[in-house]
Design an enzyme around this catalytic site. Structure first.
Site, PDB file in Angstrom:
ATOM      1  N   ASP A  28       1.388   6.775   1.144  1.00 46.35           N
ATOM      2  CA  ASP A  28       1.706   5.819   0.079  1.00 46.35           C
ATOM      3  C   ASP A  28       0.472   5.027  -0.356  1.00 46.35           C
ATOM      4  O   ASP A  28       0.474   3.789  -0.347  1.00 46.35           O
ATOM      5  CB  ASP A  28       2.799   4.848   0.526  1.00 46.35           C
ATOM      6  CG  ASP A  28       3.990   5.546   1.159  1.00 46.35           C
ATOM      7  OD1 ASP A  28       4.386   6.597   0.645  1.00 46.35           O
ATOM      8  OD2 ASP A  28       4.497   5.047   2.177  1.00 46.35           O
ATOM      9  N   GLU A 197      11.383   5.086  -6.697  1.00 49.18           N
ATOM     10  CA  GLU A 197      10.840   4.144  -5.720  1.00 49.18           C
ATOM     11  C   GLU A 197       9.348   3.986  -5.963  1.00 49.18           C
ATOM     12  O   GLU A 197       8.813   4.446  -6.973  1.00 49.18           O
ATOM     13  CB  GLU A 197      11.109   4.647  -4.296  1.00 49.18           C
ATOM     14  CG  GLU A 197      10.552   6.031  -4.031  1.00 49.18           C
ATOM     15  CD  GLU A 197      10.969   6.604  -2.685  1.00 49.18           C
ATOM     16  OE1 GLU A 197      11.583   5.875  -1.897  1.00 49.18           O
ATOM     17  OE2 GLU A 197      10.656   7.778  -2.424  1.00 49.18           O
TER      18      GLU A 197
END
Length: 512
Positions: A28, A197
């Site tokens: 991420d 997301e």
């Protein structure tokens, strides 16, 4: 402090680079430019220290310069390994002379830290929105209006909500939210979109932009959303997807503009046991003002490097000489560290205390394992080990850890004499088993080696004085839920009173 790695850089040396630029589990990622320097952070979940900080001058060659989070709070929650908790999808920004990192802890809420210097000291974590399932937080300071904003996603496992992005107005000092929040994007209303997301919030060309992935970690795509007003409505477009390439699920990362005015996008690709590796994609804006990432929306494998001064090839450090018993910044503990787990001394080499525990039969439950990422798709790692104890059951070794694990090392027998052992546990197993018959270890010393080939297939070796010999069957490493498999060094002893001795590891070396 650390030995120099012989692993290959993504820099091909001819003005081009190959993907991934970070061939390890920097999950991420988010990136920011400050002057001519680029900084990257990534998810660290429940490991300590957390929030790794990487530096580059060209977006291709990276070094690990430290961590922003010494330990996670509340401390009691992270005293044991929690591999799917803690720091999820942080955002890194520079504003008003300070670096800022925001992240969502799915069990506690959205937190923020900041520092004047990227190397710290960083402020203590400040909770700006408490709640379950609040993840993937990203701030925006609008330089034109002086307004500040925050957007975040939701984890269904904690909140029952997913596929939705929520936005807030935020105080300019980043310490509080100024409203109750509103849904900016409900992807249940967008045909075919699911698991929206990981939002990143930007201002560009008169629009608010939200770059956000959807479709799931393994199979999804990168979306871009724009609106003239922060509260919406937002238009959407898919701007990066696998297409005809072998790069599955290319998404979730950050856009950065170089000092030379080029646009680039760093994102991850999920690679099973290797975790989430990082790719660098060129980016441009089309005639309608939308971003085009990669080669017409598909990932590139090789590309011309960003315009920047020439840099020497570099990868984050993996090797370590452990000078004075101190370990390099590439290492993390699997949970909040406690005093006495490692012992400083006058010579090189890592000295670990044999920590007494009732859970020595299952490395997945131990907080006192010193770990780092698998450094490449194929590599060899080697270290030496001496067990300094006659405590029956005390042991130490080199491990590959995930939902399944395997390790090789030394264990003191009932007579206190160390012997070579190789153990493993399947994903569903609650107790380790022998992977090979134990055998004598001369003078309580051994050289240990793991060779990792494609597919994270691990072959274990040991040298007890007569050369390296293979041990047991090939072990297929597995991820640890959201975390890739990790390499670990450990020392334990059965539960009981008093010290149980130490284990000494020599230089830790990796190679292609």
């Amino acid at each position: 402090m650390s030995g120099r790695s012989t692993l290959r850089s993504a820099d091909l040396g001819d003005g081009t680079y190959r993907n991934p630029v970070l061939d390890a589990d920097w999950s991420d990622p988010d990136v920011v430019r400050h002057g001519d320097d680029y900084y990257l952070t990534a998810s660290s979940f429940g490991r300590a220290p957390g929030l790794p900080l990487l530096h580059s001058r060209d977006l291709v060659n990276w070094s690990l310069i430290g961590h922003a989070l010494d330990r996670l709070e509340p401390a009691a929650d992270f005293a044991v390994p929690r591999h799917d908790c803690g720091v999820w999808a942080p955002s890194l920004r520079h504003h008003d002379g300070r670096f800022w990192i925001f992240w969502g802890d799915p069990d506690h809420g959205i937190q923020q830290i900041n520092a004047q210097d990227i190397r710290g000291p960083w402020s203590a974590p400040h909770l700006i929105k408490a709640g379950k399932g609040l993840i993937d937080a990203c701030p925006l300071w609008d330089e034109e209006t002086g307004e500040a904003y925050l957007v975040h996603a939701w984890a269904k496992s904690r909140s029952g909500i997913k596929n939705r992005l929520t936005g807030h107005r935020m105080s300019p000092d980043g310490r509080e939210l100024l409203d109750e929040g509103r849904t900016l994007i409900d992807a249940d209303r967008i045909p075919g979109w699911f698991t929206l997301e990981g939002p990143k919030l930007y201002r560009h060309d008169g629009h608010f932009w939200i770059f956000a992935p959807a479709g799931g970690v393994e199979t999804g795509w990168q979306g871009a959303f724009r609106s003239r007003d922060f509260s919406g409505p937002y238009e959407e477009r898919v701007v990066l997807s696998q297409g005809r390439t072998q790069v599955n699920g290319p998404h979730q990362g950050g856009w950065v503009r170089t000092a030379q005015g080029e646009d680039w996008f760093l994102h991850f690709q999920a690679k099973g046991a290797y975790g989430r590796v990082v790719h660098l994609q060129p980016m441009r804006w089309d005639e309608d003002g939308w971003p085009v990432i990669g080669d017409a929306g598909e990932p590139v494998s090789v590309h011309t490097k960003p315009l920047a001064p020439e840099q020497p090839p570099e990868v984050p450090a993996f090797d370590d000489d452990f000078p004075g018993g101190r370990f390099g910044r590439q290492w993390q503990w699997t949970a909040a560290p406690r005093s006495g787990w490692s012992v400083e001394h006058a010579d090189d080499g890592l000295r670990l205390s044999c920590v007494r525990t009732a859970y020595a039969h299952d490395l997945r439950a131990l907080p006192n394992i010193l770990v780092q990422r698998l450094p490449a798709e194929t590599f060899t790692v080697e270290t030496g080990l001496a067990l300094n104890t006659d405590e029956p059951g005390a042991k130490a070794g080199l491990a590959v850890l995930g939902d399944a694990f395997s390790w090789i090392g030394l264990e003191a027998g009932d007579d206190g004499v160390p012997r070579l052992v190789h153990r493993y546990a399947e994903t569903v197993a609650e107790h380790e088993r022998d992977a090979e018959h134990p055998r004598p270890a001369k003078e309580g010393r051994v050289r240990l080696r793991i060779e990792v080939t494609a597919g994270a297939r691990c072959r274990f070796y040991a040298d007890t004085g007569d050369g390296f010999r293979p041990s047991g069957q090939v072990f297929a490493a597995t991820p640890w839920r959201w975390v890739g498999a990790i390499l670990g060094l450990f020392a334990t002893a059965p539960a009981g009173p008093g010290p149980a001795g130490t284990a000494d590891f020599t230089a830790f070396r990796t190679a292609d």
